[in-house]
Design an enzyme around this catalytic site. Structure first.
Site, PDB file in Angstrom:
ATOM      1  N   GLY A 136       8.641  -4.017  -9.390  1.00 10.74           N
ATOM      2  CA  GLY A 136       8.330  -3.176  -8.223  1.00 10.74           C
ATOM      3  C   GLY A 136       9.457  -2.196  -7.937  1.00 10.74           C
ATOM      4  O   GLY A 136      10.629  -2.541  -8.076  1.00 10.74           O
ATOM      5  N   ARG A 160       5.109  -3.457 -14.763  1.00 14.43           N
ATOM      6  CA  ARG A 160       5.306  -4.918 -14.807  1.00 14.43           C
ATOM      7  C   ARG A 160       4.953  -5.456 -16.203  1.00 14.43           C
ATOM      8  O   ARG A 160       4.483  -6.577 -16.357  1.00 14.43           O
ATOM      9  CB  ARG A 160       4.464  -5.588 -13.734  1.00 14.43           C
ATOM     10  CG  ARG A 160       4.872  -5.226 -12.308  1.00 14.43           C
ATOM     11  CD  ARG A 160       4.248  -6.179 -11.310  1.00 14.43           C
ATOM     12  NE  ARG A 160       4.370  -5.743  -9.932  1.00 14.43           N
ATOM     13  CZ  ARG A 160       5.446  -5.923  -9.184  1.00 14.43           C
ATOM     14  NH1 ARG A 160       6.496  -6.530  -9.681  1.00 14.43           N
ATOM     15  NH2 ARG A 160       5.473  -5.504  -7.934  1.00 14.43           N
ATOM     16  N   ASP A 174      13.981 -10.760 -10.997  1.00 19.26           N
ATOM     17  CA  ASP A 174      14.044 -11.933 -11.862  1.00 19.26           C
ATOM     18  C   ASP A 174      13.194 -11.775 -13.132  1.00 19.26           C
ATOM     19  O   ASP A 174      13.635 -12.133 -14.234  1.00 19.26           O
ATOM     20  CB  ASP A 174      13.610 -13.163 -11.068  1.00 19.26           C
ATOM     21  CG  ASP A 174      13.453 -14.365 -11.955  1.00 19.26           C
ATOM     22  OD1 ASP A 174      14.441 -14.696 -12.646  1.00 19.26           O
ATOM     23  OD2 ASP A 174      12.358 -14.941 -12.013  1.00 19.26           O
ATOM     24  N   THR A 181      15.530  -6.000  -6.036  1.00 17.75           N
ATOM     25  CA  THR A 181      14.202  -6.378  -5.560  1.00 17.75           C
ATOM     26  C   THR A 181      14.275  -6.470  -4.048  1.00 17.75           C
ATOM     27  O   THR A 181      15.254  -7.008  -3.510  1.00 17.75           O
ATOM     28  CB  THR A 181      13.677  -7.724  -6.100  1.00 17.75           C
ATOM     29  OG1 THR A 181      12.533  -8.103  -5.328  1.00 17.75           O
ATOM     30  CG2 THR A 181      14.684  -8.854  -6.046  1.00 17.75           C
ATOM     31  N   ASP A 183      12.662  -8.417  -2.435  1.00 16.24           N
ATOM     32  CA  ASP A 183      12.524  -9.841  -2.110  1.00 16.24           C
ATOM     33  C   ASP A 183      13.883 -10.535  -1.953  1.00 16.24           C
ATOM     34  O   ASP A 183      13.979 -11.588  -1.333  1.00 16.24           O
ATOM     35  CB  ASP A 183      11.725 -10.566  -3.205  1.00 16.24           C
ATOM     36  CG  ASP A 183      10.343  -9.959  -3.427  1.00 16.24           C
ATOM     37  OD1 ASP A 183       9.876  -9.231  -2.544  1.00 16.24           O
ATOM     38  OD2 ASP A 183       9.755 -10.215  -4.497  1.00 16.24           O
ATOM     39  N   ASP A 191      15.554 -12.247  -3.995  1.00 14.75           N
ATOM     40  CA  ASP A 191      15.510 -13.640  -4.456  1.00 14.75           C
ATOM     41  C   ASP A 191      16.151 -13.859  -5.831  1.00 14.75           C
ATOM     42  O   ASP A 191      15.957 -14.899  -6.450  1.00 14.75           O
ATOM     43  CB  ASP A 191      14.052 -14.139  -4.467  1.00 14.75           C
ATOM     44  CG  ASP A 191      13.145 -13.294  -5.359  1.00 14.75           C
ATOM     45  OD1 ASP A 191      13.618 -12.283  -5.915  1.00 14.75           O
ATOM     46  OD2 ASP A 191      11.960 -13.656  -5.495  1.00 14.75           O
ATOM     47  N   ARG A 237      -0.081  -8.426  24.379  1.00 16.43           N
ATOM     48  CA  ARG A 237      -0.722  -8.918  23.152  1.00 16.43           C
ATOM     49  C   ARG A 237       0.260  -9.688  22.284  1.00 16.43           C
ATOM     50  O   ARG A 237       1.471  -9.508  22.397  1.00 16.43           O
ATOM     51  CB  ARG A 237      -1.204  -7.735  22.310  1.00 16.43           C
ATOM     52  CG  ARG A 237      -2.464  -7.107  22.788  1.00 16.43           C
ATOM     53  CD  ARG A 237      -2.730  -5.842  21.995  1.00 16.43           C
ATOM     54  NE  ARG A 237      -4.002  -5.255  22.379  1.00 16.43           N
ATOM     55  CZ  ARG A 237      -4.328  -3.990  22.157  1.00 16.43           C
ATOM     56  NH1 ARG A 237      -3.477  -3.178  21.559  1.00 16.43           N
ATOM     57  NH2 ARG A 237      -5.501  -3.535  22.533  1.00 16.43           N
ATOM     58  N   GLY A 292       7.749 -10.204   0.140  1.00 12.18           N
ATOM     59  CA  GLY A 292       8.841 -11.131  -0.171  1.00 12.18           C
ATOM     60  C   GLY A 292       8.462 -12.183  -1.189  1.00 12.18           C
ATOM     61  O   GLY A 292       9.270 -13.003  -1.597  1.00 12.18           O
ATOM     62  N   ARG A 293       7.190 -12.191  -1.538  1.00  9.10           N
ATOM     63  CA  ARG A 293       6.679 -13.150  -2.494  1.00  9.10           C
ATOM     64  C   ARG A 293       6.972 -14.593  -2.053  1.00  9.10           C
ATOM     65  O   ARG A 293       6.709 -14.909  -0.912  1.00  9.10           O
ATOM     66  CB  ARG A 293       7.240 -12.866  -3.877  1.00  9.10           C
ATOM     67  CG  ARG A 293       6.064 -12.944  -4.784  1.00  9.10           C
ATOM     68  CD  ARG A 293       5.984 -12.660  -6.125  1.00  9.10           C
ATOM     69  NE  ARG A 293       6.498 -11.530  -6.759  1.00  9.10           N
ATOM     70  CZ  ARG A 293       5.743 -10.582  -7.329  1.00  9.10           C
ATOM     71  NH1 ARG A 293       4.433 -10.614  -7.209  1.00  9.10           N
ATOM     72  NH2 ARG A 293       6.299  -9.617  -8.016  1.00  9.10           N
ATOM     73  N   ARG A 334      -3.291  -8.822  17.473  1.00 13.34           N
ATOM     74  CA  ARG A 334      -3.498  -7.801  16.447  1.00 13.34           C
ATOM     75  C   ARG A 334      -2.595  -8.147  15.258  1.00 13.34           C
ATOM     76  O   ARG A 334      -1.574  -8.813  15.439  1.00 13.34           O
ATOM     77  CB  ARG A 334      -3.087  -6.405  16.943  1.00 13.34           C
ATOM     78  CG  ARG A 334      -3.911  -5.877  18.071  1.00 13.34           C
ATOM     79  CD  ARG A 334      -5.282  -5.398  17.574  1.00 13.34           C
ATOM     80  NE  ARG A 334      -6.000  -4.672  18.604  1.00 13.34           N
ATOM     81  CZ  ARG A 334      -6.779  -5.237  19.524  1.00 13.34           C
ATOM     82  NH1 ARG A 334      -6.936  -6.557  19.543  1.00 13.34           N
ATOM     83  NH2 ARG A 334      -7.412  -4.491  20.422  1.00 13.34           N
ATOM     84  N   HIS A 394       3.582  -1.623   1.335  1.00  8.33           N
ATOM     85  CA  HIS A 394       4.492  -0.818   0.507  1.00  8.33           C
ATOM     86  C   HIS A 394       5.356   0.136   1.308  1.00  8.33           C
ATOM     87  O   HIS A 394       6.261   0.755   0.732  1.00  8.33           O
ATOM     88  CB  HIS A 394       3.691  -0.081  -0.571  1.00  8.33           C
ATOM     89  CG  HIS A 394       3.084  -1.040  -1.551  1.00  8.33           C
ATOM     90  ND1 HIS A 394       1.895  -1.670  -1.317  1.00  8.33           N
ATOM     91  CD2 HIS A 394       3.549  -1.512  -2.730  1.00  8.33           C
ATOM     92  CE1 HIS A 394       1.628  -2.490  -2.314  1.00  8.33           C
ATOM     93  NE2 HIS A 394       2.616  -2.420  -3.191  1.00  8.33           N
ATOM     94  N   GLN A 405       7.537  -0.874   3.069  1.00  6.32           N
ATOM     95  CA  GLN A 405       8.847  -1.532   2.949  1.00  6.32           C
ATOM     96  C   GLN A 405       9.617  -1.106   1.705  1.00  6.32           C
ATOM     97  O   GLN A 405      10.804  -1.380   1.575  1.00  6.32           O
ATOM     98  CB  GLN A 405       8.659  -3.062   2.910  1.00  6.32           C
ATOM     99  CG  GLN A 405       8.082  -3.639   4.175  1.00  6.32           C
ATOM    100  CD  GLN A 405       7.467  -5.006   3.950  1.00  6.32           C
ATOM    101  OE1 GLN A 405       8.114  -6.016   4.173  1.00  6.32           O
ATOM    102  NE2 GLN A 405       6.226  -5.063   3.494  1.00  6.32           N
ATOM    103  N   ARG A 406       8.901  -0.482   0.759  1.00  7.97           N
ATOM    104  CA  ARG A 406       9.563  -0.077  -0.487  1.00  7.97           C
ATOM    105  C   ARG A 406       9.655   1.433  -0.628  1.00  7.97           C
ATOM    106  O   ARG A 406      10.057   1.932  -1.676  1.00  7.97           O
ATOM    107  CB  ARG A 406       8.793  -0.641  -1.694  1.00  7.97           C
ATOM    108  CG  ARG A 406       8.810  -2.133  -1.749  1.00  7.97           C
ATOM    109  CD  ARG A 406       8.494  -2.733  -3.103  1.00  7.97           C
ATOM    110  NE  ARG A 406       7.704  -1.967  -3.997  1.00  7.97           N
ATOM    111  CZ  ARG A 406       6.657  -2.423  -4.694  1.00  7.97           C
ATOM    112  NH1 ARG A 406       6.265  -3.681  -4.510  1.00  7.97           N
ATOM    113  NH2 ARG A 406       6.027  -1.679  -5.547  1.00  7.97           N
TER     114      ARG A 406
END
Ligand code: F6P
Length: 343
Positions: free
Chosen positions: A10, A71, A102, A124, A126, A128, A161, A169-170, A268, A274, A276-277
């Site tokens: 990604g 990928r 990874d 990444t 993520d 991680d 609300r 983050g997988r 809600r 995406h 976030q990227r």
């Protein structure tokens, strides 16, 4: 010396800063640099082009990757690793800089084992990747999550609300934990710690009863485990690294519905996805990418291969690729507990 550089997996903001750092530091040493298009696909199919000062100029602050990404997993292709070695030889690549998470780095480790001089750089959103405190792209992603939480606070408060914010983050909860902590989330749900809908609803009701707060912001990781929430189980096909699309679980939407049903609070959900990227990297990511890119070229200059350059504390250090591959860094539970203090 000719260095090949590729970005896999990604995309994240900061990849271009890393490519620029690798290229500029290499040029300073009199090395040539070639860019490999679209991750491992470009190496398998010989989509390789020279980089020069002009092609890496003006990209420090630009999101995405000028090289493109994919990928593709050569380990899943018949003779894939041998083909990569062959193509690298044909393109006269003496050393390969692999910028990835990874999955991409595990291919880099296999290539190194097969004889290719490789250096890895962790990226990444993520966060991680094992043995590095931070990966390129994570800081930008959590900055976006924190800002989204801030913005959602005012509208949630005005309408009394509950707003559930689903983040990526997988199978690691770094984005939810740090983004939620910085954004003042009222509950954070991550894959590493399971909760029930009752835990969440009791907390929302307590906030209302004891603090007079008629709204709540709940941050949920796309891979979170919540008992009693009906998520989509059939996620369709996985990618070449065996990952299914976790956004298909729709956990944010399912949780929002469950909260409304159980508490009566109007709810809600928002999927940041995406966003976030996308966009420009933060200062932290620009500096991290620049330091890691420069460190990768230093290792090449010293003839040290089979390492990933990592940040540990404030220092950039080499760690063996073979030790990083296949391990996932789970969240720091102390940080998660710290976020809970402010619910
Ligand atoms: O690994 C990075 C990541 O953004 C994950 O957080 C998310 O699950 C996945 O990629 C999304 O992948 P794609 O961009 O293929 O939809």
């Amino acid at each position: 010396m000719q260095i090949g550089v590729l970005t896999g997996g990604g995309d994240v903001p900061g990849l271009n800063a890393a490519i620029r750092a690798v290229a500029r530091c290499a040029f300073k040493l009199g090395y040539d640099v070639v860019g490999i298009r679209n991750g491992w696909t470009g190496l398998l199919e010989s989509h390789i082009e020279p980089l020069n000062l002009k092609s890496v100029s003006g990209i420090l602050h630009v999101g995405g990757t000028i090289l493109g990404t994919s990928r593709t997993n050569p380990l899943k292709r018949e003779g894939g690793i041998e083909r990569c070695l062959e193509r690298a030889r044909d393109a006269q690549i003496d050393a390969l800089v692999v910028i990835g998470g990874d999955d991409t780095l595990s291919v880099a480790a296999a290539l190194f084992k097969a004889g290719m001089p490789v250096v890895g750089i962790p990226k990444t959103m993520d966060n991680d990747v094992a043995d590095t405190d931070y990966c390129i792209g994570f800081n930008t992603a959590v900055t976006i999550v924190a800002e989204a939480c801030e913005r959602l606070h005012t509208t949630a408060d005005s309408h009394h609300r509950v707003v559930v914010v689903e983040v990526m983050g997988r199978n690691a909860g770094w984005v939810a934990t740090i983004g939620g902590l910085a954004g003042g989330a009222d509950f954070i749900l991550v894959p590493e710690c399971s909760h029930s809908v009752d835990d969440i609803c009791n907390h929302i009701e307590r906030r209302c009863r004891e603090q007079g707060k008629g709204f709540s912001i709940i941050v949920v990781s796309e891979g979170a485990i919540i008992h009693d929430v009906d998520v989509m189980e059939d996620l369709g096909g996985a990618d070449e690294f065996g990952h299914a699309r976790l956004d298909r679980r729709s956990i944010g939407r399912a949780l929002s519905k469950a909260i409304e049903r159980r508490t009566g609070f109007e709810s809600r959900s928002v999927v940041l996805g995406h966003l976030q990227r996308g966009g420009s990297p933060t200062v932290f990511d620009r500096v991290l990418a620049t330091r890691l890119g420069a460190a990768a070229v230093d290792l090449i200059k010293e003839g040290r291969f089979g390492y990933m350059v990592a940040i540990q504390g404030s220092r950039i250090v080499p760690v063996p690729l073979g030790e990083v591959a296949g391990r996932i860094k789970k969240i720091d539970l102390e940080l998660y507990r710290l976020a809970e203090v402010f619910y």
